[in-house]
Design a protein around this motif. Structure first.
Motif, PDB file in Angstrom:
ATOM      1  N   TYR A  48       0.822  -1.209   0.000  1.00 39.42           N
ATOM      2  CA  TYR A  48       0.000   0.000   0.000  1.00 39.42           C
ATOM      3  C   TYR A  48       0.857   1.260   0.000  1.00 39.42           C
ATOM      4  N   THR A 101       1.037   3.860  -3.044  1.00 37.89           N
ATOM      5  CA  THR A 101       0.565   5.220  -2.809  1.00 37.89           C
ATOM      6  C   THR A 101       1.626   6.243  -3.182  1.00 37.89           C
ATOM      7  N   PRO A 138      -6.500   9.431   0.461  1.00 39.53           N
ATOM      8  CA  PRO A 138      -7.296   9.133  -0.726  1.00 39.53           C
ATOM      9  C   PRO A 138      -8.574   9.953  -0.772  1.00 39.53           C
ATOM     10  N   ILE A 146      -9.881  -1.504  -0.993  1.00 39.40           N
ATOM     11  CA  ILE A 146     -10.761  -1.134   0.099  1.00 39.40           C
ATOM     12  C   ILE A 146     -11.961  -0.424  -0.499  1.00 39.40           C
ATOM     13  N   VAL A 169     -13.171   3.857   3.182  1.00 37.07           N
ATOM     14  CA  VAL A 169     -12.132   4.885   3.130  1.00 37.07           C
ATOM     15  C   VAL A 169     -12.653   6.200   3.711  1.00 37.07           C
ATOM     16  N   GLY A 210     -13.185   5.885   7.476  1.00 30.28           N
ATOM     17  CA  GLY A 210     -11.893   5.843   8.153  1.00 30.28           C
ATOM     18  C   GLY A 210     -11.225   7.199   8.213  1.00 30.28           C
ATOM     19  N   ILE A 211     -11.282   7.958   7.114  1.00 32.53           N
ATOM     20  CA  ILE A 211     -10.680   9.285   7.110  1.00 32.53           C
ATOM     21  C   ILE A 211     -11.402  10.211   8.089  1.00 32.53           C
ATOM     22  N   SER A 237      -5.208   6.467   8.777  1.00 34.85           N
ATOM     23  CA  SER A 237      -6.450   5.704   8.910  1.00 34.85           C
ATOM     24  C   SER A 237      -6.605   4.685   7.782  1.00 34.85           C
ATOM     25  N   VAL A 238      -6.340   5.106   6.547  1.00 33.19           N
ATOM     26  CA  VAL A 238      -6.557   4.195   5.411  1.00 33.19           C
ATOM     27  C   VAL A 238      -5.574   3.021   5.428  1.00 33.19           C
ATOM     28  N   ILE A 264      -6.777   0.607   8.020  1.00 34.63           N
ATOM     29  CA  ILE A 264      -7.918  -0.185   7.563  1.00 34.63           C
ATOM     30  C   ILE A 264      -7.458  -1.301   6.636  1.00 34.63           C
ATOM     31  N   ALA A 265      -6.512  -1.002   5.745  1.00 30.00           N
ATOM     32  CA  ALA A 265      -5.999  -2.034   4.840  1.00 30.00           C
ATOM     33  C   ALA A 265      -5.335  -3.170   5.608  1.00 30.00           C
TER      34      ALA A 265
END
Length: 426
Positions: free
Chosen positions: A274, A278, A315, A368, A373, A376-377, A392-393, A396-397
């Protein structure tokens, strides 16, 4: 004596045989009185007229009173108190995380940096570098790159501030002229009144701004402390990360070690994929938008491209906000036509990112749902501000991969350092 023993043995056998035959024929003689059952006995399926049926006892009831409560209500109550307990525990954990966020956030950032820099450390280790030296070289190289980029951004910003402020004043005058001659038809007195009200509001909130500036010193101290913690944690995560993880796994029960180890290593691979994906997507976005900013001679092209690069780590929301800043600068500097062109470029780049780059680079391993997303943000912003939105993202992943591996019914592979003891046949 022998004959008497034989007769006693035979007599005992006859009495046992007779008892067994009586037990087998007892249900057929249910209606006949006997010394054991002095009256007629009803069959199990018989029903007495006028008598209430016995209350059914459920396996989940602990007393006869529970049978008076409907089964659905008992199930709902059981769910409710369990959900209340889970909510209280979750609230307590959030309070603890909020209290020690100054430690948790730097450690999370250190994990992200470690996942990004781990391949470079691996390359140096393959080149026969000592582990500590390889980690130090990678960490120092990353610091030099970050500090150099920030220096270029700040220098260009300082050089372009006078020109941008002059054009901003011109843009404000254009807006005033539009308010007078446009559909609103505001008079000079109305404009002066609104400006005076704005100045009065600023003067009335000077104390609030001052207190915020005073609290900035404490915030700066926290940022410096967090930066030092990030550097130390990143160094040790890169150098001793595997040993730290093994130590944590050994604290668990033996039956759960392999499952947790498998889920943890899969989550680490997801985190690395990730972060690297990113960074690549953010770099492509920054280069694409930066080229158009240079072509249209928009000031602060490099700082705006750097802002797009940083915003891509959040994101959906981050790319939108960084694009809005670029459009506003183009509006102030070059007018509405150029601003609309830059807006089209930003939207086009974001569409390419969302529909081509992310599915192609990240793949399904870290896919995700957009709703997760956004939630989570939002939760990250509420709990920890900008830092929470950044972490946060990926969190979550990682949790998505860990839960999937823990819930899978597959047996993890045998670790390479496992010792298998085989027994020899006698």
């Amino acid at each position: 004596m022998r004959g008497r023993l034989r007769r006693a043995y035979e007599s005992g056998r006859e009495s046992v045989r007779a008892g067994r035959e009586g037990a087998d024929t007892a249900p057929d003689d249910a209606g006949v009185a006997s010394p054991v059952s002095p009256g007629p006995v009803a069959s199990p399926s018989a029903m007495v007229v006028g008598a209430e049926p016995p209350a059914a006892m459920h396996n989940s009831t602990v007393s006869r009173d529970d049978t008076e409560v409907p089964h659905a209500l008992r199930i709902a109550a059981a769910w409710c108190w369990r959900l209340i307990v889970i909510g209280i525990v979750t609230w307590a954990l959030l309070r603890i995380v909020g209290t020690i966020s100054i430690v948790i956030i730097p450690l999370t950032v250190a994990l992200l940096l470690s996942a990004l820099l781990a391949p470079a450390v691996g390359w140096l280790l393959k080149a026969r570098f000592p582990r500590s030296l390889a980690t130090g070289v990678v960490l120092v190289g990353g610091l030099v790159a970050v500090i150099g980029t920030l220096t270029l951004v700040v220098n260009e910003f300082i050089q372009g501030v006078p020109e941008l402020s002059e054009k901003s004043s011109q843009g404000v005058r254009q807006i005033q002229d539009w308010l007078k001659t446009g559909p609103l038809h505001l008079s000079d007195s109305q404009l002066d009144r609104y400006i005076n009200e704005a100045q009065a509001w600023i003067n009335g909130n000077t104390e609030r701004f001052t207190s915020g500036a005073l609290s900035t010193a404490a915030t700066l101290a926290e940022v410096l402390t967090g930066t030092v913690l990030v550097l130390f944690a990143t160094f040790f995560f890169l150098r001793d990360g595997n040993n730290i993880w093994r130590f944590l796994v050994r604290l668990l029960p033996v039956a759960a070690r392999w499952k947790v180890d498998d889920a943890g290593r899969a989550s680490w691979a997801t985190l690395g994929a990730y972060v690297r994906a990113t960074v690549l997507v953010a770099f492509i976005d920054a280069v694409g938008i930066g080229i158009f900013l240079v072509v249209f001679d928009i000031p602060f092209a490099f700082p705006l491209a750097a802002l797009v690069f940083l915003g891509a780590f959040i994101p959906i929301v981050g790319a939108f906000l960084s694009g809005v800043v670029a459009v506003l600068v183009a509006l102030v500097d070059s007018g509405p036509v150029t601003a609309l062109i830059i807006l089209g470029v930003v939207v086009g780049v974001q569409q390419v990112e969302g529909h081509v780059l992310q599915p192609l680079i990240m793949g399904r391993a870290v896919a995700i749902h957009p709703l997760a997303v956004i939630i989570g943000i939002a939760a990250g912003v509420v709990l920890a501000g900008i830092a929470g939105a950044l972490v946060s993202v990926p969190l979550i992943a990682v949790l998505n991969t860990a839960v999937r591996r823990l819930a899978a019914r597959t047996v993890p592979d045998t670790p390479p350092d496992a010792v298998v003891v085989a027994s020899q046949a006698p």
